[in-house]
Design an enzyme around this catalytic site. Sequence first.
Site, PDB file in Angstrom:
ATOM      1  N   ASP A   1     -11.230   0.357   6.904  1.00  0.00           N
ATOM      2  CA  ASP A   1     -11.669  -0.392   8.083  1.00  0.00           C
ATOM      3  C   ASP A   1     -12.251  -1.717   7.599  1.00  0.00           C
ATOM      4  OD1 ASP A   1     -13.298  -1.281  10.391  1.00  0.00           O
ATOM      5  OD2 ASP A   1     -12.852   0.701  11.192  1.00  0.00           O
ATOM      6  N   ILE A   2     -11.784  -2.840   8.157  1.00  0.00           N
ATOM      7  CA  ILE A   2     -12.258  -4.148   7.663  1.00  0.00           C
ATOM      8  C   ILE A   2     -13.669  -4.484   8.155  1.00  0.00           C
ATOM      9  CG2 ILE A   2     -10.028  -5.231   7.170  1.00  0.00           C
ATOM     10  CD1 ILE A   2     -10.216  -6.608   9.906  1.00  0.00           C
TER      11      ILE A   2
ATOM     12  N   GLN B   1     -12.340   4.218  22.372  1.00  0.00           N
ATOM     13  CA  GLN B   1     -11.177   3.736  21.609  1.00  0.00           C
ATOM     14  C   GLN B   1     -10.910   2.264  21.903  1.00  0.00           C
ATOM     15  OE1 GLN B   1      -7.486   5.861  22.420  1.00  0.00           O
ATOM     16  NE2 GLN B   1      -6.536   5.121  20.526  1.00  0.00           N
TER      17      GLN B   1
ATOM     18  N   HIS C   1      -6.176   7.210  15.368  1.00  0.00           N
ATOM     19  CA  HIS C   1      -6.750   7.089  14.020  1.00  0.00           C
ATOM     20  C   HIS C   1      -8.035   7.888  13.935  1.00  0.00           C
ATOM     21  CE1 HIS C   1      -8.194   3.755  16.534  1.00  0.00           C
ATOM     22  NE2 HIS C   1      -9.329   3.858  15.879  1.00  0.00           N
TER      23      HIS C   1
ATOM     24  N   HIS D   1     -11.586   8.106  11.856  1.00  0.00           N
ATOM     25  CA  HIS D   1     -12.522   7.397  10.978  1.00  0.00           C
ATOM     26  C   HIS D   1     -13.121   8.409  10.001  1.00  0.00           C
ATOM     27  CE1 HIS D   1     -13.097   3.765  13.686  1.00  0.00           C
ATOM     28  NE2 HIS D   1     -12.606   4.632  14.560  1.00  0.00           N
TER      29      HIS D   1
HETATM   30  P1  AMP Z   1     -11.676   2.452  17.588  1.00  0.00           P
HETATM   31  O1  AMP Z   1     -10.358   2.206  18.284  1.00  0.00           O
HETATM   32  O2  AMP Z   1     -12.847   2.403  18.518  1.00  0.00           O
HETATM   33  O3  AMP Z   1     -11.664   3.721  16.797  1.00  0.00           O
HETATM   34  O4  AMP Z   1     -11.953   1.263  16.591  1.00  0.00           O
HETATM   35  C1  AMP Z   1     -10.972   0.562  15.897  1.00  0.00           C
HETATM   36  C2  AMP Z   1     -11.438   0.303  14.485  1.00  0.00           C
HETATM   37  O5  AMP Z   1     -10.457  -0.498  13.863  1.00  0.00           O
HETATM   38  C3  AMP Z   1     -12.773  -0.452  14.344  1.00  0.00           C
HETATM   39  O6  AMP Z   1     -13.630   0.312  13.506  1.00  0.00           O
HETATM   40  C4  AMP Z   1     -12.389  -1.777  13.683  1.00  0.00           C
HETATM   41  O7  AMP Z   1     -13.369  -2.230  12.784  1.00  0.00           O
HETATM   42  C5  AMP Z   1     -11.093  -1.421  12.991  1.00  0.00           C
HETATM   43  N1  AMP Z   1     -10.139  -2.507  12.807  1.00  0.00           N
HETATM   44  C6  AMP Z   1      -9.738  -3.420  13.711  1.00  0.00           C
HETATM   45  N2  AMP Z   1      -8.794  -4.234  13.184  1.00  0.00           N
HETATM   46  C7  AMP Z   1      -8.573  -3.799  11.917  1.00  0.00           C
HETATM   47  C8  AMP Z   1      -7.703  -4.210  10.858  1.00  0.00           C
HETATM   48  N3  AMP Z   1      -6.863  -5.243  10.991  1.00  0.00           N
HETATM   49  N4  AMP Z   1      -7.746  -3.516   9.683  1.00  0.00           N
HETATM   50  C9  AMP Z   1      -8.596  -2.475   9.533  1.00  0.00           C
HETATM   51  N5  AMP Z   1      -9.433  -2.036  10.497  1.00  0.00           N
HETATM   52  C10 AMP Z   1      -9.428  -2.689  11.676  1.00  0.00           C
END
Ligand code: AMP
Length: 140
Positions: A34-35, A97, A103, A105
């Site tokens: 996660d970035i 989400q 995905h 975490h």
């Molecule tokens: P969620 O859909 O709530 O589970 O959150 C999406 C997750 O994706 C968040 O923790 C963001 O920090 C992460 N995120 C968003 N864009 C990217 C990316 N390009 N690469 C890696 N992680 C990402």
Amino acid sequence: MTAYDPNNIFAKILRGELPSYKVYEDDKAFAFLDIMPRAPGHTLVLPKAPARNILDVPTGDLAHVATIAQKVAKAQMNVFGADGVTVQQFNESAGGQVVFHLHVHVIPRKSGVAMKPPASEKEKPDVLAEHAKKLAAALS
Ligand code: AMP
């Protein structure tokens, strides 16, 4: 439920159209950092097949993602000297989400250290690269 959108950001990462800090890949799953990590080593585990979230994913893909999440968690304990691991998975906007490709975490935790809020701070590229390298090595 809304249909799967093949233009979501994680679909683009899976197709190689956007970069990621990859830590693991097999024929059915992909994992990358996660970035905006909530703690160092915060990893996302995805099925390669399109699935919006837990509400439409085939059970076999879900089971495989869970298996890989466990593998990542065990590796994180060593690589990041973690005392524990938090596993989270959000479904639909109401469920928290934000990106609509399923995905999980997997977040290494240290005793007494709170997680940062979600998506609060982008980690430096060199730190992410170093963490991805170490975790990928432990998962190979
Ligand atoms: P969620 O859909 O709530 O589970 O959150 C999406 C997750 O994706 C968040 O923790 C963001 O920090 C992460 N995120 C968003 N864009 C990217 C990316 N390009 N690469 C890696 N992680 C990402």
